[in-house]
Write an enzyme that holds these catalytic residues in place. Sequence first.
Site, mmCIF file in Angstrom:
data_model
loop_
_atom_site.group_PDB
_atom_site.id
_atom_site.type_symbol
_atom_site.label_atom_id
_atom_site.label_comp_id
_atom_site.label_asym_id
_atom_site.label_seq_id
_atom_site.Cartn_x
_atom_site.Cartn_y
_atom_site.Cartn_z
ATOM 1 N N TYR A 133 0.834 -1.207 0.000
ATOM 2 C CA TYR A 133 0.000 0.000 0.000
ATOM 3 C C TYR A 133 0.871 1.261 0.000
ATOM 4 C CZ TYR A 133 -4.607 -2.189 0.825
ATOM 5 O OH TYR A 133 -5.774 -2.886 0.710
ATOM 6 N N GLU A 249 -9.846 -5.564 9.161
ATOM 7 C CA GLU A 249 -9.060 -5.589 10.396
ATOM 8 C C GLU A 249 -10.037 -5.359 11.543
ATOM 9 O OE1 GLU A 249 -6.901 -6.564 12.539
ATOM 10 O OE2 GLU A 249 -5.273 -5.951 11.226
#
Lengths: 390, 364
Positions: A133, A249
């Site tokens: 990312y 997450e």
Amino acid sequence: MDLRFTPADEAFRAEVRAWLRDHLVGDYAALGGAGRPGREHEGLDVRMAWERELGAAGWIGLDWPRQHGGREATLLQQVIFHEEYAAAGAPGRVNHVGEQLLAPTVLAYGTDAQKRRFLPGILRGTELWCQGYSEPDAGSDLAAVRTQARLDGDVWRIDGQKVWTSLAEHADWTFAVVRSEPGSERHKGLSYLLVPMDQPGVEIRPIVQITGTSEFSEVFFSDAVTAAENIVGAPGDGWRVALGTLAFERGVATLGQQIGFARELEEIADSARASGAIDDPEIADRIATAFCELRVLRFNALRTLAGDPTAAAGAASVAKLLWAPWHQRLGELAIDVRGVETTLAASGDGYALDGDQALWLYTRSDTIYAGSNEIQRNIIAERMLGLPRG
Amino acid sequence: MDFAFTEDQQELRAVVRAFLARRARSEQVRAGWEPATWAQLIEQLELTGVALPEAVGGAGASFVEAGIALEEIGRALLPAPYLPTVVGATALAATPELQARVVAGDAIGLALDARDPLRAVASATARAAGDDGDSPPLLDGVAPQVLDGALARLFVVAARDAAGEPALYAVEAGARGVRVVARPTVDQTRGQAALHLSAAPAVRLSAPGEGAAALARLGETLWVAQALEAVGVGDRALSETVAYLKERVQFGRVLGSFQALRHRCADLAAELEGARATAHYAAWAVDGAPQELAVTAPLAKAVCAQAASRVAAEAIQLHGGIGFTWEHDAHLWFKRAKATEQLYGTPRALRRLAAERAGLLRAA
């Protein structure tokens, strides 16, 4: 409201505990807390073997659908697994990124062929993943991604650089957010590609941290390739998939993390009692405060995990704002309890730090990674408090 | 494990909040104790009996429900003796006739040491000469700071019995030898009084040998109640502050769009969320896991009172000049929050107690 675990949950806990007792032995037990944050670089070969051991016993992909090899465990059962795992002193996992981030993304957005191709390797602990990312100019601002990808016949060709990649040297694959539409800006024109790491077009350079050790790397793509079908979601739809990954997450490892925190605090308190530092009222209050606030972290996590819906908006950001500075203060406390001797390195061989020094330095990263605390404050201000953007 | 409030509990919160929106507006709070409001709290909402057994007329719910009321009453700063009454009622298990009076609206005063609620403030004397054995024990002592003491019909007193052992007693406010002197308070939304006991007849609440445990349980319940009330105060201060920042325009922008202010609010929200989770957990533990209270109760009070204080202090700053005026309610939240910190053990003392009980620090 009932904050007891159910008998079914307690039975699950007993199963996890018994398995760990029987299998966390020998080389695995000898690793101690290796691989935990700050010690991500330690004992990798044994930890990879341990991951396969976990996989063979069915402890990976706990919440996945049965058809993909999971056991459809509840959120709380996953929490229990991580709690027992930490309490047993088991080593840090090598494929957290694959299991907790990539797998849910493939399950939600991937094709059937991608599920068949990629899930088994994660489930068995045989294929490791890293996250692609961040970039030098896209840290907190992920939409500023510049790494380019273009479709060339039956492959994507990728050029650019990622950074802050954990376990890059050991990962078999990365999932990368890349700009696939030339000239596109911000969150438009991005794609979510799965890229093999072992190829000439991928170069990995470890980053030396303020601890003197390396847990993160830079990853350079120079005409790296991946098959055309290794895209999750449609071309140009990468932003949505990337944010989806972050949303997976869910903090199931939070209570396990807190068991590690409690252990660190106990060691500091032991040291303060042994040295007499605890007779300093300021030190004593800091230890007491750390203890109380650690309980707050636990209650806050339970509230989120055990389903108070009013805690949902921004809960992950709240948790981060509570635990990361807590852990930083603990690192400061570890140094202050011992005093001036901590200005000496443990040995002259390289840059050898003891546990307290490593904790003190490593925890500076806690408020930066996984969304800096400034970004978390923005999220809370907008989503929880409804304050307008500046 | 389920941390969510039930539908009934959510409904209770909504009903209490709606009632207080009508009955605890700023001017009503500033006017002080209003018997008619208290009567409605008893008769319509049945709040003093919410956690008491059905056999005495209560609702038979748990301390979680009392906690919801405490949080909402704190949020509204309703000037009423609800906190000492629901806390004191938990010490009346052996005296159903007294519990029934609480259900009917008799307020309780907690005759405890305001610095340390685990210490006795009175002592029971040996019986008077010629006593035939049936006369009640007589209490002597002074509790200089009893919350809402002037409104109490009944006092729960931490004392030493004739053998010198800790014990809890009940004393009627109107009994001989009882003198109640109202005292002015800085937090004017809540009164205090000094209680003087001079050979005052008392009813023993704790069985012999169980007084220390009963007093500990009362103190822990009190800390949990303070934690819940503080979360209500903090929630009010933060939500009013955020609302103000969304309206107030300076430099051609609403203040809430400035990142310096947004980030401060986010920090306060995070601290308050942690406090809220702690207070809710502690409220459940009062009935659900009382063995955890020895540690959880003092830390809950410490954490929640401090969170409320920080939020209330920042509420003044974030309101700017208007927040410093008598006219604005910010000073009411601020004063209540600080009073809660000071009463019955400071955050620092209670943090230490919690850490000692957890074995992390040696007892001083």
